[in-house]
Motif scaffolding. Structure first.
Motif, PDB file in Angstrom:
ATOM      1  N   PRO A   1       1.012  -1.238   0.064  1.00  0.00           N
ATOM      2  CA  PRO A   1      -0.033   0.062   0.081  1.00  0.00           C
ATOM      3  C   PRO A   1       0.917   1.340  -0.009  1.00  0.00           C
ATOM      4  N   LYS A   2       1.981   1.035   0.302  1.00  0.00           N
ATOM      5  CA  LYS A   2       2.915   2.425   0.410  1.00  0.00           C
ATOM      6  C   LYS A   2       3.940   2.482  -0.901  1.00  0.00           C
ATOM      7  N   ALA A   3       3.370   1.752  -2.008  1.00  0.00           N
ATOM      8  CA  ALA A   3       4.289   1.705  -3.262  1.00  0.00           C
ATOM      9  C   ALA A   3       4.113   2.928  -3.971  1.00  0.00           C
ATOM     10  N   GLY A   4       2.694   3.647  -3.757  1.00  0.00           N
ATOM     11  CA  GLY A   4       2.593   5.190  -4.596  1.00  0.00           C
ATOM     12  C   GLY A   4       1.230   5.538  -4.166  1.00  0.00           C
ATOM     13  N   PRO A   5       0.669   6.386  -4.869  1.00  0.00           N
ATOM     14  CA  PRO A   5      -0.549   7.061  -4.364  1.00  0.00           C
ATOM     15  C   PRO A   5      -1.813   5.864  -4.888  1.00  0.00           C
ATOM     16  N   ALA A   6      -2.718   6.078  -4.100  1.00  0.00           N
ATOM     17  CA  ALA A   6      -4.068   5.428  -4.362  1.00  0.00           C
ATOM     18  C   ALA A   6      -4.945   6.169  -5.275  1.00  0.00           C
ATOM     19  N   ALA A   7      -5.680   5.860  -6.320  1.00  0.00           N
ATOM     20  CA  ALA A   7      -6.764   6.446  -7.333  1.00  0.00           C
ATOM     21  C   ALA A   7      -8.210   5.877  -7.030  1.00  0.00           C
ATOM     22  N   VAL A   8      -9.073   6.498  -6.479  1.00  0.00           N
ATOM     23  CA  VAL A   8     -10.312   6.051  -6.015  1.00  0.00           C
ATOM     24  C   VAL A   8     -11.615   6.856  -6.726  1.00  0.00           C
ATOM     25  N   PHE A   9     -12.234   6.126  -7.468  1.00  0.00           N
ATOM     26  CA  PHE A   9     -13.187   6.666  -8.303  1.00  0.00           C
ATOM     27  C   PHE A   9     -14.755   6.485  -7.364  1.00  0.00           C
ATOM     28  N   GLY A  10     -15.096   7.578  -7.126  1.00  0.00           N
ATOM     29  CA  GLY A  10     -16.383   7.658  -6.234  1.00  0.00           C
ATOM     30  C   GLY A  10     -16.130   8.114  -4.948  1.00  0.00           C
ATOM     31  N   ALA A  11     -17.091   8.819  -4.315  1.00  0.00           N
ATOM     32  CA  ALA A  11     -17.139   9.367  -3.048  1.00  0.00           C
ATOM     33  C   ALA A  11     -18.445   9.104  -2.010  1.00  0.00           C
ATOM     34  N   GLY A  12     -19.188   7.967  -2.420  1.00  0.00           N
ATOM     35  CA  GLY A  12     -20.237   7.796  -1.611  1.00  0.00           C
ATOM     36  C   GLY A  12     -19.886   6.778  -0.488  1.00  0.00           C
ATOM     37  N   ARG A  13     -20.815   5.953   0.194  1.00  0.00           N
ATOM     38  CA  ARG A  13     -20.445   5.204   1.183  1.00  0.00           C
ATOM     39  C   ARG A  13     -19.354   4.103   1.145  1.00  0.00           C
TER      40      ARG A  13
ATOM     41  N   ALA B   1     -10.129   2.121   5.033  1.00  0.00           N
ATOM     42  CA  ALA B   1      -9.225   0.890   4.850  1.00  0.00           C
ATOM     43  C   ALA B   1      -7.821   1.530   4.209  1.00  0.00           C
ATOM     44  N   LEU B   2      -7.636   2.122   3.120  1.00  0.00           N
ATOM     45  CA  LEU B   2      -6.506   2.586   2.713  1.00  0.00           C
ATOM     46  C   LEU B   2      -5.677   3.313   3.644  1.00  0.00           C
ATOM     47  N   LEU B   3      -6.273   4.294   4.308  1.00  0.00           N
ATOM     48  CA  LEU B   3      -5.586   5.010   5.072  1.00  0.00           C
ATOM     49  C   LEU B   3      -4.996   4.192   6.503  1.00  0.00           C
ATOM     50  N   GLU B   4      -5.851   3.191   6.833  1.00  0.00           N
ATOM     51  CA  GLU B   4      -5.462   2.520   7.977  1.00  0.00           C
ATOM     52  C   GLU B   4      -4.150   1.717   7.698  1.00  0.00           C
ATOM     53  N   VAL B   5      -4.007   1.306   6.552  1.00  0.00           N
ATOM     54  CA  VAL B   5      -2.826   0.485   6.043  1.00  0.00           C
ATOM     55  C   VAL B   5      -1.827   1.273   5.628  1.00  0.00           C
ATOM     56  N   GLY B   6      -1.835   2.563   5.609  1.00  0.00           N
ATOM     57  CA  GLY B   6      -0.712   3.422   5.266  1.00  0.00           C
ATOM     58  C   GLY B   6      -0.214   3.771   3.893  1.00  0.00           C
ATOM     59  N   VAL B   7      -1.532   4.185   3.059  1.00  0.00           N
ATOM     60  CA  VAL B   7      -1.520   4.997   1.905  1.00  0.00           C
ATOM     61  C   VAL B   7      -1.047   6.384   2.121  1.00  0.00           C
ATOM     62  N   ASP B   8       0.059   6.734   1.645  1.00  0.00           N
ATOM     63  CA  ASP B   8       0.233   8.040   1.959  1.00  0.00           C
ATOM     64  C   ASP B   8      -0.677   9.037   0.943  1.00  0.00           C
ATOM     65  N   GLU B   9      -1.106   9.012  -0.154  1.00  0.00           N
ATOM     66  CA  GLU B   9      -1.914   9.849  -0.780  1.00  0.00           C
ATOM     67  C   GLU B   9      -3.214   8.996  -1.601  1.00  0.00           C
ATOM     68  N   ILE B  10      -4.247   9.564  -1.451  1.00  0.00           N
ATOM     69  CA  ILE B  10      -5.429   9.094  -2.080  1.00  0.00           C
ATOM     70  C   ILE B  10      -6.260  10.172  -2.737  1.00  0.00           C
TER      71      ILE B  10
ATOM     72  N   LEU C   1      -4.944   8.333 -12.410  1.00  0.00           N
ATOM     73  CA  LEU C   1      -4.293   7.395 -12.603  1.00  0.00           C
ATOM     74  C   LEU C   1      -2.793   7.489 -12.707  1.00  0.00           C
ATOM     75  N   ASP C   2      -2.319   8.656 -13.265  1.00  0.00           N
ATOM     76  CA  ASP C   2      -0.766   8.818 -13.403  1.00  0.00           C
ATOM     77  C   ASP C   2       0.111   8.578 -12.251  1.00  0.00           C
ATOM     78  N   GLY C   3       0.901   7.212 -12.151  1.00  0.00           N
ATOM     79  CA  GLY C   3       1.573   7.025 -11.195  1.00  0.00           C
ATOM     80  C   GLY C   3       0.951   6.327  -9.861  1.00  0.00           C
ATOM     81  N   ALA C   4      -0.280   5.927  -9.900  1.00  0.00           N
ATOM     82  CA  ALA C   4      -0.970   5.468  -8.820  1.00  0.00           C
ATOM     83  C   ALA C   4      -0.744   3.905  -8.978  1.00  0.00           C
ATOM     84  N   MET C   5      -0.508   3.292  -7.776  1.00  0.00           N
ATOM     85  CA  MET C   5      -0.123   1.841  -7.628  1.00  0.00           C
ATOM     86  C   MET C   5      -1.277   1.212  -7.021  1.00  0.00           C
ATOM     87  N   THR C   6      -2.445   1.866  -6.810  1.00  0.00           N
ATOM     88  CA  THR C   6      -3.596   1.301  -6.161  1.00  0.00           C
ATOM     89  C   THR C   6      -4.932   1.970  -6.843  1.00  0.00           C
TER      90      THR C   6
END
Length: 281
Positions: free
Chosen positions: A124-136, A144-153, A186-191
């Motif tokens: 999860p720390k390999a790079g940024p995460a990209a998430v489509f959506g902002a609902g529940r 969950a991503l923040l809990e496992v240590g993703v630095d940027e979402i 998506l540019d550089g996102a690893m999740t």
């Protein structure tokens, strides 16, 4: 409905948002030999308090919670786990022997476990995460991503204020992008996670440009039907690790089943087939 001595569990849903009852619980009841039944329960929101007091008296040991009830149910719980509090909603209720109502949320666990099982080398720390959506669902993913240590979402949502609300709540590790430029996250996102219904059967297709998918990224589409979506097909072509949404459904359900019926279920191909069978009928 009540069978004397038989533990009962079910899914609580409102008349406005009736859902499909997953066959996974009946499958696990059959293969584990556990004694129990799983049933759908459709109630009006105004009746929630009365229903919660009644169900343990007639043999219910737990519930899955859907739609608007996920937040409302917290008002009737005696014990709320940190996960449910953080997500402002519960998807699982356990009626304990001491008559206390225990509220939990296993969606974050199911999301992370699904990725770890299908992309064992995921970092999860390999790079940024990209998430489509902002609902529940996206909120559960972000938590969950923040809990496992993703630095940027990075979040892109068709309605930007909902994404901004997540940034206001979770802080500066959340970066909001306009939907018209959603492909840029998506540019550089690893999740990469699709937490929208786009691409699901009967819904609009996901038209976001996907040419920036990074080779080696883990791409998780939470759409269950169909299990192979445009996003996952593009991920395979780009040399990414595709993860469909069926596993999350299974891994979030397994802890509930074990708590209710006292048997640990297997998340295997038979369980996966049981979920997918409902869409082929």
């Amino acid at each position: 409905m009540t069978i004397k001595g038989t533990p009962l569990a079910g899914v609580l849903q409102s008349p406005e948002e009736p859902g499909t009852v997953s066959p996974i619980y009946d499958h696990w009841l059959s293969v584990t030999g556990a004694v129990g039944r799983y049933v759908p329960l459709t109630i009006r929101p105004d009746d929630l308090g009365d229903v919660m007091r009644l169900l343990p008296k007639i043999g219910f040991v737990g519930l899955n919670i859907t739609g608007p009830f996920q937040h409302m149910i917290l008002e009737h719980a005696d014990i709320i786990t940190d996960r449910a509090a953080l997500m402002s909603g519960a998807n699982t209720i356990i009626f304990r022997p001491d008559r206390k109502i225990h509220a939990d949320n296993t969606d974050g666990y199911g999301f992370i476990e699904n990725i770890r099982q299908h992309a064992p080398g995921w970092n999860p720390k390999a790079g940024p995460a990209a998430v489509f959506g902002a609902g529940r669902t996206a909120r559960e993913v972000v938590t969950a991503l923040l809990e496992v240590g993703v630095d940027e979402i990075r979040i892109a949502n068709r309605t930007r204020p909902r994404a901004e609300a997540l940034r206001s709540e979770f802080g500066m590790r959340i970066v909001v992008h306009d939907w018209v430029k959603a492909g840029n996250i998506l540019d550089g996102a690893m999740t990469v996670v699709n937490a929208t219904p786009l691409g699901a059967r009967g819904k609009p297709e996901m038209r976001v440009p996907l040419d920036a998918l990074a080779r080696g990224a883990v791409v998780n589409d939470l759409v269950v039907n169909p299990p192979m979506t445009r996003l996952l097909s593009a991920a395979i072509e780009a040399g990414c690790y595709p993860v469909d949404g069926v596993g999350m459904m299974l891994y979030q359900a397994a802890p509930s089943f074990e708590r209710w019926f006292g048997h640990k279920p297997e998340v295997d191909q038979a369980a996966r087939h049981a979920v997918l069978s409902q869409f082929s009928e």
